[in-house]
Design a protein around this motif. Sequence first.
Motif, short mmCIF file in Angstrom:
data_model
loop_
_atom_site.label_atom_id
_atom_site.label_comp_id
_atom_site.label_asym_id
_atom_site.label_seq_id
_atom_site.Cartn_x
_atom_site.Cartn_y
_atom_site.Cartn_z
N LEU A 28 0.83 -1.21 0.00
CA LEU A 28 0.00 0.00 0.00
C LEU A 28 0.87 1.27 0.00
O LEU A 28 1.76 1.40 0.83
CB LEU A 28 -0.89 0.01 1.25
CG LEU A 28 -1.74 1.25 1.41
CD1 LEU A 28 -3.11 1.03 0.79
CD2 LEU A 28 -1.87 1.65 2.87
N ASN A 50 -11.23 8.93 4.78
CA ASN A 50 -10.47 7.98 5.59
C ASN A 50 -9.43 7.29 4.72
O ASN A 50 -9.73 6.88 3.60
CB ASN A 50 -11.40 6.88 6.16
CG ASN A 50 -12.29 7.42 7.26
OD1 ASN A 50 -13.49 7.28 7.20
ND2 ASN A 50 -11.71 8.06 8.25
N GLY A 51 -8.21 7.22 5.26
CA GLY A 51 -7.17 6.49 4.54
C GLY A 51 -6.50 7.29 3.43
O GLY A 51 -5.68 6.75 2.68
N ALA A 52 -6.80 8.59 3.34
CA ALA A 52 -6.23 9.41 2.25
C ALA A 52 -4.73 9.63 2.42
O ALA A 52 -4.03 9.93 1.46
CB ALA A 52 -6.94 10.76 2.19
N GLY A 53 -4.25 9.51 3.66
CA GLY A 53 -2.82 9.70 3.91
C GLY A 53 -2.52 10.95 4.74
O GLY A 53 -1.35 11.33 4.88
N LYS A 54 -3.54 11.56 5.31
CA LYS A 54 -3.34 12.80 6.08
C LYS A 54 -2.49 12.55 7.32
O LYS A 54 -1.52 13.27 7.57
CB LYS A 54 -4.70 13.40 6.50
CG LYS A 54 -5.68 13.59 5.36
CD LYS A 54 -6.99 14.16 5.82
CE LYS A 54 -7.76 13.29 6.80
NZ LYS A 54 -8.33 12.04 6.23
N SER A 55 -2.86 11.52 8.11
CA SER A 55 -2.11 11.26 9.35
C SER A 55 -0.68 10.85 9.03
O SER A 55 0.26 11.29 9.71
CB SER A 55 -2.77 10.14 10.16
OG SER A 55 -4.06 10.53 10.53
N THR A 56 -0.50 10.02 8.01
CA THR A 56 0.85 9.58 7.66
C THR A 56 1.70 10.77 7.25
O THR A 56 2.88 10.88 7.62
CB THR A 56 0.79 8.52 6.53
OG1 THR A 56 -0.15 7.50 6.92
CG2 THR A 56 2.13 7.88 6.28
N HIS A 197 -11.97 16.22 8.90
CA HIS A 197 -13.03 15.66 8.06
C HIS A 197 -14.14 16.68 7.92
O HIS A 197 -15.07 16.49 7.15
CB HIS A 197 -13.63 14.42 8.71
CG HIS A 197 -12.79 13.21 8.58
ND1 HIS A 197 -12.88 12.35 7.52
CD2 HIS A 197 -11.81 12.73 9.37
CE1 HIS A 197 -12.02 11.37 7.68
NE2 HIS A 197 -11.35 11.58 8.78
N1 LIG Z 1 1.25 1.63 10.49
C1 LIG Z 1 0.55 1.29 9.43
N2 LIG Z 1 0.60 0.06 8.91
C2 LIG Z 1 -0.08 -0.30 7.81
N3 LIG Z 1 -0.89 0.54 7.12
C3 LIG Z 1 -1.00 1.79 7.60
C4 LIG Z 1 -0.30 2.24 8.76
N4 LIG Z 1 -0.60 3.54 8.97
C5 LIG Z 1 -1.47 3.89 8.00
N5 LIG Z 1 -1.70 2.85 7.18
C6 LIG Z 1 -2.56 2.87 5.98
O1 LIG Z 1 -2.16 3.94 5.17
C7 LIG Z 1 -3.27 4.60 4.58
C8 LIG Z 1 -3.27 6.05 4.96
O2 LIG Z 1 -3.61 6.14 6.33
P1 LIG Z 1 -3.69 7.52 7.11
O3 LIG Z 1 -4.00 7.19 8.54
O4 LIG Z 1 -2.50 8.33 6.81
O5 LIG Z 1 -4.95 8.20 6.41
P2 LIG Z 1 -5.85 9.41 6.95
O6 LIG Z 1 -6.13 10.25 5.75
O7 LIG Z 1 -5.21 10.06 8.11
O8 LIG Z 1 -7.16 8.65 7.41
P3 LIG Z 1 -8.19 9.01 8.62
O9 LIG Z 1 -8.96 10.18 8.14
O10 LIG Z 1 -9.01 7.77 8.70
O11 LIG Z 1 -7.38 9.28 9.84
C9 LIG Z 1 -4.50 3.83 5.04
O12 LIG Z 1 -4.85 2.90 4.05
C10 LIG Z 1 -4.02 3.13 6.30
O13 LIG Z 1 -4.73 1.93 6.50
#
Ligand SMILES: Nc1ncnc2c1ncn2[C@@H]1O[C@H](COP(=O)(O)OP(=O)(O)OP(=O)(O)O)[C@@H](O)[C@H]1O
Length: 308
Positions: A28, A50-56, A197
């Motif tokens: 991924l 959700n899962g867009a990559g914001k937290s990462t 969000h």
């Molecule tokens: N430690 C990890 N191990 C495996 N996959 C991860 C990990 N951290 C994030 N992901 C995946 O990476 C992608 C991006 O996740 P992220 O949390 O950055 O999205 P987000 O935009 O912050 O979502 P949300 O709004 O739900 O917080 C998602 O598919 C998530 O499942």
Amino acid sequence: MNETTPAPSQEPRPAIDCRALTKTFGSLTAVDDLDLAVPRGQILALLGPNGAGKSTTTEMMLGLATPDAGEVRICGTTPTDAARRGLVGAMLQNGALLEDTPVRVMLNLVAGVCAHPLPLDEVIERADISSLLRRSTSKLSGGEAQRVRFALALLPDPEVILLDEPTVAMDVETRRRFWERMRHVAADGRTIVFATHYLEEADQQAGRVVVMDQGRIVADGTGAQIKARIGGRAITLRVPDRAAAGPLAHLDGVTSVDVLEDGRLRLATADSDATLRGLFTGAGLPAISDVEVTTPSLEDAFLALTSH
Ligand SMILES: Nc1ncnc2c1ncn2[C@@H]1O[C@H](COP(=O)(O)OP(=O)(O)OP(=O)(O)O)[C@@H](O)[C@H]1O
């Protein structure tokens, strides 16, 4: 200056500079070749499903996650160095608070390890936590804990503040007060990036909205510009017999016709003036009533940009 010396760059150094940032988890790609420069003093909302990559992305800006490729600079230095020097403060989703500790004690402990902490009284006032100081961190409501996390983010007196869904557990009034205080903090020239969000929150609080989807930036601009990106307007109207509505799809500007739950028709149009002219002057059209012209909400824009 002689002719061979390039002119110095007029662009001041961005507070946050992400270049070709990529993070994968197995197969991924959570953040995909992301370029993002945030000028000093900007309030930027990171919006995405959700899962867009914001937290990462936020975690890489903080040095809590290591990019697989690309790099982040915060105030011209690495995220780890920026954190060590108190240049960056953060409020993360469910960020841990010291367990079962009075709030004031915890703030004092954290201030003790900050390079140049903001005076505690100022932090308490800015984060609106004077009534929480004797409370145990284990007895805070979700919204109260968020205010305490905000205080922790302010403590280092940072230039850059990163907030991951900061108002998630707050009620409407607490959220309003939170943003009022945040604007104060931003008025000092600090750079603020928050993931949310809440589309209205992004529109109202941020001068710039970056929409992420599947690890990439799909839109970048003011809330108004993002709404304009999906272009056009919508015209809703009523017709006595929907079977006779076919010709409406051929009016100038019309890109689609949908039937709403209440039976009205919604015409998406790239040129509402031309469509309206056709509606009122065209031949062979059904009688229409209840006509309304609307611009898309940020929510509409967001869905249009991120629906796959
Ligand atoms: N430690 C990890 N191990 C495996 N996959 C991860 C990990 N951290 C994030 N992901 C995946 O990476 C992608 C991006 O996740 P992220 O949390 O950055 O999205 P987000 O935009 O912050 O979502 P949300 O709004 O739900 O917080 C998602 O598919 C998530 O499942």
